[in-house]
Design a protein around this motif. Structure first.
Motif, PDB file in Angstrom:
ATOM      1  N   UNK A  13      43.255   2.040  47.377  1.00 22.79           N
ATOM      2  CA  UNK A  13      41.780   1.881  48.159  1.00 22.79           C
ATOM      3  C   UNK A  13      41.348   0.724  48.443  1.00 22.79           C
ATOM      4  N   UNK A  14      41.694  -0.820  47.614  1.00 19.61           N
ATOM      5  CA  UNK A  14      40.964  -1.364  47.648  1.00 19.61           C
ATOM      6  C   UNK A  14      41.974  -2.728  48.158  1.00 19.61           C
ATOM      7  N   UNK A  21      39.338  -7.918  41.875  1.00 18.99           N
ATOM      8  CA  UNK A  21      38.281  -9.415  41.873  1.00 18.99           C
ATOM      9  C   UNK A  21      37.220  -7.776  42.069  1.00 18.99           C
ATOM     10  N   UNK A  22      37.404  -6.715  42.704  1.00 18.82           N
ATOM     11  CA  UNK A  22      36.316  -5.415  42.430  1.00 18.82           C
ATOM     12  C   UNK A  22      36.135  -5.358  40.959  1.00 18.82           C
ATOM     13  N   UNK A  23      37.006  -5.650  40.309  1.00 20.34           N
ATOM     14  CA  UNK A  23      36.704  -4.403  39.105  1.00 20.34           C
ATOM     15  C   UNK A  23      36.639  -5.522  37.529  1.00 20.34           C
ATOM     16  N   UNK A  24      37.003  -7.064  37.739  1.00 21.16           N
ATOM     17  CA  UNK A  24      36.213  -7.670  36.814  1.00 21.16           C
ATOM     18  C   UNK A  24      35.225  -8.433  37.283  1.00 21.16           C
ATOM     19  N   UNK A  25      34.452  -8.657  38.982  1.00 23.73           N
ATOM     20  CA  UNK A  25      32.926  -9.178  39.203  1.00 23.73           C
ATOM     21  C   UNK A  25      31.966  -8.069  39.867  1.00 23.73           C
ATOM     22  N   UNK A  54      34.515   6.236  42.872  1.00 23.13           N
ATOM     23  CA  UNK A  54      34.601   6.411  43.933  1.00 23.13           C
ATOM     24  C   UNK A  54      32.954   7.190  44.444  1.00 23.13           C
ATOM     25  N   UNK A  55      32.012   7.367  43.937  1.00 21.65           N
ATOM     26  CA  UNK A  55      30.468   7.871  44.089  1.00 21.65           C
ATOM     27  C   UNK A  55      30.419   6.674  44.682  1.00 21.65           C
ATOM     28  N   UNK A  56      30.095   5.041  44.055  1.00 25.14           N
ATOM     29  CA  UNK A  56      29.676   4.060  44.619  1.00 25.14           C
ATOM     30  C   UNK A  56      30.116   2.909  45.903  1.00 25.14           C
ATOM     31  N   UNK A  57      31.633   3.365  46.275  1.00 24.99           N
ATOM     32  CA  UNK A  57      32.346   3.274  46.979  1.00 24.99           C
ATOM     33  C   UNK A  57      32.533   3.685  48.265  1.00 24.99           C
TER      34      UNK A  57
END
Length: 64
Positions: A13-14, A21-25, A54-57
């Motif tokens: 997805x990312x 980066x997304x998972x960490x920040x 999934x909901x948030x993004x």
């Protein structure tokens, strides 16, 4: 859901680089004010974290 599947979905997805980066920040209200990494470390199930992402993004339903 196994963590390997979770991380593959994140990368799909990312993109490989941004997934980490997304998972960490990225702090998410859906995870109780935690990042993906913090939620997983706190014992959240990978499938529940993926659902929150999934909901948030707004991940398309066919990719959930």
């Amino acid at each position: 859901m196994r963590l390997t599947v979770f991380w593959q979905r994140m990368a799909d997805h990312f993109g490989e680089a941004y997934a980490e980066t997304f998972a960490r920040d990225h702090v998410m209200s859906e995870l109780g004010g935690r990042t993906v990494r913090q939620a997983l470390a706190a014992g959240w199930e990978a499938k529940d974290v993926w659902r929150a992402v999934c909901t948030a993004m707004n991940v398309p339903h066919e990719n959930r």
